[in-house]
Each structure stands twice: as structure tokens, then as C-alpha cells.
Scaffold this motif. Structure first.
Motif, PDB file in Angstrom:
ATOM      1  N   VAL A   5       0.860  -1.182   0.000  1.00 38.15           N
ATOM      2  CA  VAL A   5       0.000   0.000   0.000  1.00 38.15           C
ATOM      3  C   VAL A   5       0.898   1.233   0.000  1.00 38.15           C
ATOM      4  CG1 VAL A   5      -1.645   1.408   1.286  1.00 38.15           C
ATOM      5  CG2 VAL A   5      -2.002  -1.046   1.111  1.00 38.15           C
ATOM      6  N   ARG A   7       0.868   4.980   0.683  1.00 32.31           N
ATOM      7  CA  ARG A   7      -0.029   5.839   1.453  1.00 32.31           C
ATOM      8  C   ARG A   7       0.403   7.300   1.426  1.00 32.31           C
ATOM      9  NH1 ARG A   7      -0.953   1.634   5.825  1.00 32.31           N
ATOM     10  NH2 ARG A   7      -3.033   0.869   5.329  1.00 32.31           N
ATOM     11  N   VAL A  11      -2.337  11.299  -6.060  1.00 32.77           N
ATOM     12  CA  VAL A  11      -2.458  10.426  -7.225  1.00 32.77           C
ATOM     13  C   VAL A  11      -2.810  11.253  -8.458  1.00 32.77           C
ATOM     14  CG1 VAL A  11      -3.772   8.542  -8.275  1.00 32.77           C
ATOM     15  CG2 VAL A  11      -3.077   8.402  -5.868  1.00 32.77           C
ATOM     16  N   ASP A  13      -3.524  10.431 -12.314  1.00 28.07           N
ATOM     17  CA  ASP A  13      -3.779   9.190 -13.054  1.00 28.07           C
ATOM     18  C   ASP A  13      -3.526   9.268 -14.553  1.00 28.07           C
ATOM     19  OD1 ASP A  13      -5.933  10.628 -14.008  1.00 28.07           O
ATOM     20  OD2 ASP A  13      -7.457   9.443 -12.959  1.00 28.07           O
ATOM     21  N   ALA A  22      -4.737  10.231  -2.191  1.00 27.79           N
ATOM     22  CA  ALA A  22      -5.280   8.871  -2.177  1.00 27.79           C
ATOM     23  C   ALA A  22      -4.168   7.875  -1.893  1.00 27.79           C
ATOM     24  CB  ALA A  22      -5.955   8.537  -3.510  1.00 27.79           C
ATOM     25  N   ASP A  23      -4.584   6.715  -1.418  1.00 27.77           N
ATOM     26  CA  ASP A  23      -3.671   5.593  -1.244  1.00 27.77           C
ATOM     27  C   ASP A  23      -3.833   4.656  -2.441  1.00 27.77           C
ATOM     28  OD1 ASP A  23      -3.187   6.667   1.320  1.00 27.77           O
ATOM     29  OD2 ASP A  23      -4.880   5.529   2.144  1.00 27.77           O
ATOM     30  N   VAL A  24      -2.790   3.911  -2.725  1.00 30.43           N
ATOM     31  CA  VAL A  24      -2.830   2.943  -3.829  1.00 30.43           C
ATOM     32  C   VAL A  24      -2.394   1.589  -3.292  1.00 30.43           C
ATOM     33  CG1 VAL A  24      -1.918   2.324  -6.099  1.00 30.43           C
ATOM     34  CG2 VAL A  24      -2.323   4.732  -5.537  1.00 30.43           C
ATOM     35  N   ILE A  31      -2.635  -3.042  -9.606  1.00 29.54           N
ATOM     36  CA  ILE A  31      -3.319  -2.096  -8.729  1.00 29.54           C
ATOM     37  C   ILE A  31      -4.658  -2.700  -8.330  1.00 29.54           C
ATOM     38  CG2 ILE A  31      -4.397   0.178  -8.586  1.00 29.54           C
ATOM     39  CD1 ILE A  31      -2.218   1.187 -10.484  1.00 29.54           C
ATOM     40  N   VAL A  34      -7.724   2.058  -5.102  1.00 28.65           N
ATOM     41  CA  VAL A  34      -7.259   3.437  -4.988  1.00 28.65           C
ATOM     42  C   VAL A  34      -8.280   4.193  -4.151  1.00 28.65           C
ATOM     43  CG1 VAL A  34      -6.681   5.569  -6.205  1.00 28.65           C
ATOM     44  CG2 VAL A  34      -6.125   3.362  -7.248  1.00 28.65           C
ATOM     45  N   GLY A  35      -7.829   4.912  -3.138  1.00 32.09           N
ATOM     46  CA  GLY A  35      -8.754   5.667  -2.293  1.00 32.09           C
ATOM     47  C   GLY A  35      -8.218   5.776  -0.886  1.00 32.09           C
ATOM     48  N   VAL A  53       2.089  10.135  -6.913  1.00 30.13           N
ATOM     49  CA  VAL A  53       1.993   8.734  -7.330  1.00 30.13           C
ATOM     50  C   VAL A  53       1.279   8.716  -8.678  1.00 30.13           C
ATOM     51  CG1 VAL A  53       1.149   6.434  -6.755  1.00 30.13           C
ATOM     52  CG2 VAL A  53       1.844   8.003  -4.928  1.00 30.13           C
ATOM     53  N   CYS A  54       1.939   8.181  -9.694  1.00 28.98           N
ATOM     54  CA  CYS A  54       1.355   8.227 -11.035  1.00 28.98           C
ATOM     55  C   CYS A  54       1.826   7.032 -11.849  1.00 28.98           C
ATOM     56  CB  CYS A  54       1.730   9.529 -11.742  1.00 28.98           C
ATOM     57  SG  CYS A  54       3.488   9.702 -12.074  1.00 28.98           S
TER      58      CYS A  54
END
Length: 207
Positions: A5, A7, A11, A13, A22-24, A31, A34-35, A53-54
Motif C-alpha cells: 500500500v 499511502r 495520485v 492518473d 489517495a492511497d494505492v 493495482i 485506490v482511495g 503517485v502516477c
């Protein structure tokens, strides 16, 4: 239970929408969510606070054709978030080869046009292939980035015409042989055909 995760990051996208906190979560190499995953458990947690994070970037114009043999992670592109590269641009590739003289010719061309180190090419590339399929096979499973390889006009023309490649037009038979080699290369996984019309793109002799 996730494998990883990430954190606290922002994000982005790639769709053009603004970045969102957001967390991934990652599971089985994909993946998974996401959220807000504050309650999600994971074998590994990566703190991305203050970071973006991308998805990995795609660089559509590179010349890593030789470098990947001694630098399989494609430095420095990987340090800038690039995970996929397209190489073999501008007509410059290291395959196919008709014989050993083609390897020397294409190596000198890379030194001239791309400013590559002659020593690096000599020590880092063994040129033990002939077809484009053989060349791709040498890279398969041995690189740390996703690779798409164009099939270069210069290599095709040199393989068929040798020194005449820079002194005259190709005959119909020579064009047919180049087309055959290109077809083989595309069938083996080549992304497409690349060429150039730039007057600064010359061979090792400046021609």
C-alpha cells in the motif's frame, strides 16, 4: 491483505484530471484499490507523503538500442519516472546485420550521431546477432524497463547495399530485399519503421 500500500501521496492518473490525495494498493503485481485505504493491511507500506503517485511515463523517442546491454534500467530515464521506452528512432538501429562489417559501420554511426562512447560500444555490445529477432532475443528478459523497438532504415539499407548505401539509389531488387527484412523484423516484434531526413544524421564518415 494487500502486498503493498502506497499511502499519503497525491495520485495523478494521467487522464488530465487534477491530482487527488489517495492511497494505492497493489496485489499480485496489479493495482487493486485506490482511495482511502487507512484500514487496509499490507505486507509492505510505502509512505508517499508529499510525493506524486502516477503511472510510469512513456518516452517515445530514445536511442537506448546499445545502452540497454550495459545499463538495462535505461539511466537516467528511469530516475525521472520513465518505465517504457521506444528506441530505434531516426532510422538508427543495431539490427538487422548482414555481416560483421555492418556492426562496425552501425557502431561508428552511433558514435557520430548520438555521441556514444566508442569504448562503451566496444566493451558493452558484443554484436552477436544477425536478424532483428536475434537482437530482440538478446534483450528479452534482461532489461528493467518496457521496450518497444523501431526498425531502422540505416541498418536495413546497410545490410542490403553495404558501402553503396550512401552513394546511389537502391535497385528494385535491393528495395525488395529491404522490404523482406523489414517484414521479418516487424513479425519478430518490431514496432514500426523509422527513418530520417535530417542533414545532421550521417554515418561514421560524415556521409
Amino acid at each position: 491483505m494487500f502486498d503493498v500500500v502506497i499511502r499519503g501521496g497525491t495520485v495523478v492518473d494521467g487522464t488530465g484530471r487534477p491530482g487527488v490525495p489517495a492511497d494505492v494498493a497493489i496485489a499480485d503485481g496489479r493495482i487493486a484499490a485506490v482511495g482511502d485505504l487507512a484500514e487496509g493491511e499490507a505486507a509492505q507500506v510505502v509512505n508517499a507523503d508529499g510525493l506524486v503517485v502516477c503511472p510510469g511515463f512513456v518516452d517515445p523517442h530514445t536511442h537506448y538500442d546499445a545502452q540497454l546491454f550495459w545499463d538495462p534500467v535505461a539511466s537516467p530515464s528511469n530516475l525521472h519516472g520513465v518505465t517504457s521506452v521506444v528506441m530505434g528512432n531516426c532510422g538508427f538501429t543495431l539490427a538487422p546485420l548482414g555481416d560483421a562489417s555492418d556492426a562496425a559501420y552501425l557502431g561508428a554511426m552511433m558514435v557520430q550521431v548520438e555521441g556514444m562512447s566508442p569504448a562503451a560500444l566496444e566493451l558493452g555490445v558484443d554484436w552477436q546477432w544477425r536478424s532483428f529477432a536475434d537482437y530482440l532475443g538478446r534483450l528479452d528478459g534482461n532489461v528493467g524497463v518496457n521496450v518497444a523497438a523501431m526498425v531502422g532504415h540505416c541498418a536495413l539499407r546497410r545490410a542490403v547495399m553495404k558501402d553503396d548505401a550512401v552513394t546511389r539509389e537502391a535497385t528494385d531488387d535491393e528495395l525488395a530485399e529491404m522490404q523482406r527484412l523489414l517484414g521479418e523484423a516487424l513479425a519478430a516484434g518490431g514496432l514500426g519503421f523509422s527513418t530520417t531526413r535530417s542533414f545532421t544524421h550521417t554515418d561514421g564518415n560524415g556521409v
